[in-house]
Design a protein around this motif. Structure first.
Motif, PDB file in Angstrom:
ATOM      1  N   GLU A  32       0.849  -1.187   0.000  1.00  0.00           N
ATOM      2  CA  GLU A  32       0.000   0.000   0.000  1.00  0.00           C
ATOM      3  C   GLU A  32       0.883   1.235   0.000  1.00  0.00           C
ATOM      4  O   GLU A  32       2.060   1.204   0.394  1.00  0.00           O
ATOM      5  CB  GLU A  32      -0.931   0.006   1.216  1.00  0.00           C
ATOM      6  N   THR A  71      -3.695   0.544  -2.961  1.00  0.00           N
ATOM      7  CA  THR A  71      -3.349  -0.779  -2.447  1.00  0.00           C
ATOM      8  C   THR A  71      -3.198  -1.745  -3.614  1.00  0.00           C
ATOM      9  O   THR A  71      -3.781  -1.555  -4.685  1.00  0.00           O
ATOM     10  CB  THR A  71      -4.432  -1.320  -1.492  1.00  0.00           C
ATOM     11  N   ALA A  72      -2.406  -2.803  -3.406  1.00  0.00           N
ATOM     12  CA  ALA A  72      -2.193  -3.829  -4.427  1.00  0.00           C
ATOM     13  C   ALA A  72      -2.284  -5.199  -3.788  1.00  0.00           C
ATOM     14  O   ALA A  72      -1.649  -5.460  -2.761  1.00  0.00           O
ATOM     15  CB  ALA A  72      -0.836  -3.650  -5.099  1.00  0.00           C
ATOM     16  N   LEU A  77       1.908  -0.850  -7.702  1.00  0.00           N
ATOM     17  CA  LEU A  77       1.390   0.412  -7.177  1.00  0.00           C
ATOM     18  C   LEU A  77       1.799   1.587  -8.054  1.00  0.00           C
ATOM     19  O   LEU A  77       1.050   2.561  -8.184  1.00  0.00           O
ATOM     20  CB  LEU A  77       1.887   0.626  -5.749  1.00  0.00           C
ATOM     21  N   VAL A  96       4.487   5.748  -6.666  1.00  0.00           N
ATOM     22  CA  VAL A  96       3.810   5.729  -5.390  1.00  0.00           C
ATOM     23  C   VAL A  96       4.747   6.227  -4.298  1.00  0.00           C
ATOM     24  O   VAL A  96       5.967   6.059  -4.370  1.00  0.00           O
ATOM     25  CB  VAL A  96       3.310   4.302  -5.081  1.00  0.00           C
TER      26      VAL A  96
END
Length: 212
Positions: free
Chosen positions: A49, A62-63, A122, A137
């Motif tokens: 995240e 989030t992933a 992300l 990110v």
């Protein structure tokens, strides 16, 4: 004084490999099924995240594990199929399937550990959120789920090693289910030619009442 040397009973010596085979089989089934379940579950959870800056504000991202890599889930399915296929083959085929099971577990471990520090998923989401392909990110953090997937891979790996070591002692699929295997024909019963009912019964059984 005479000393008597205890001689092991032949049955106990013969039963030892059978016991070790049953124990290793039970352990391999447990490890393989549990490992696949853990790996599949872990890939559906949040692995990482972070935040992306959108219009001057922080946008959370989030992933899941499946966003990071699809390898653990795919190899978990392969491992399950290999675990079942071990019982359908013998000798060299069983060794090859056991090796595939082992490699599946090792691949899950490698892919899961590689995903621990992977932020590419992300970064792609940050690029989509900001409309800037060069966006990345920020404040990236990771959860413990990649390590859980690695544990699942270790369990599948152990199942494969057990299959390689003890697979030759495990039972195989019964010959009655193998294609092309004919059932042995029963010998024809003697028929009294003076009793028509016995002749008809022999014909119903598919036998030749003449004995030819």
């Amino acid at each position: 004084m005479e000393y008597v040397t205890a001689v092991p009973h032949p049955r106990s010596e013969a039963a030892a490999p059978a016991r070790s085979g049953r124990r290793s089989l039970a352990a391999a089934l447990l490890f393989g099924a549990l490992g696949a379940a853990v790996a599949l579950l872990a890939t559906r959870q949040r692995w990482s995240e972070g935040t992306a800056t959108v219009a001057g504000g922080a946008f959370p991202l989030t992933a899941k594990g499946s966003d990071v890599t699809g390898v653990p889930a795919a190899l978990a399915v392969v491992g399950l199929a290999a675990l079942v296929a071990v019982f359908a083959v013998r000798r060299a085929g069983r060794f090859a399937v056991a090796a595939l099971l082992t490699l599946s577990g090792a691949g899950i471990v490698a892919a899961a550990l590689a995903g621990v520090a992977d932020g590419s998923a992300l970064d792609e989401k940050a690029a989509e959120a900001t409309g800037d392909t060069s966006a990345t990110v920020e404040a990236l953090t990771h959860t413990a789920w990649p390590y859980a997937a690695a544990v699942g891979g270790v369990l599948i790996l152990l199942a494969g090693l057990l299959a390689l070591r003890y697979g030759s002692r495990w039972p195989a699929m019964s010959g009655r289910y193998e294609r092309g295997t004919d059932r042995p024909r029963r010998a024809a019963r003697p028929v009294d030619p003076e009793r028509p009912e016995e002749i008809w019964k022999a014909l119903d059984r598919g036998e030749d009442p003449t004995g030819a």
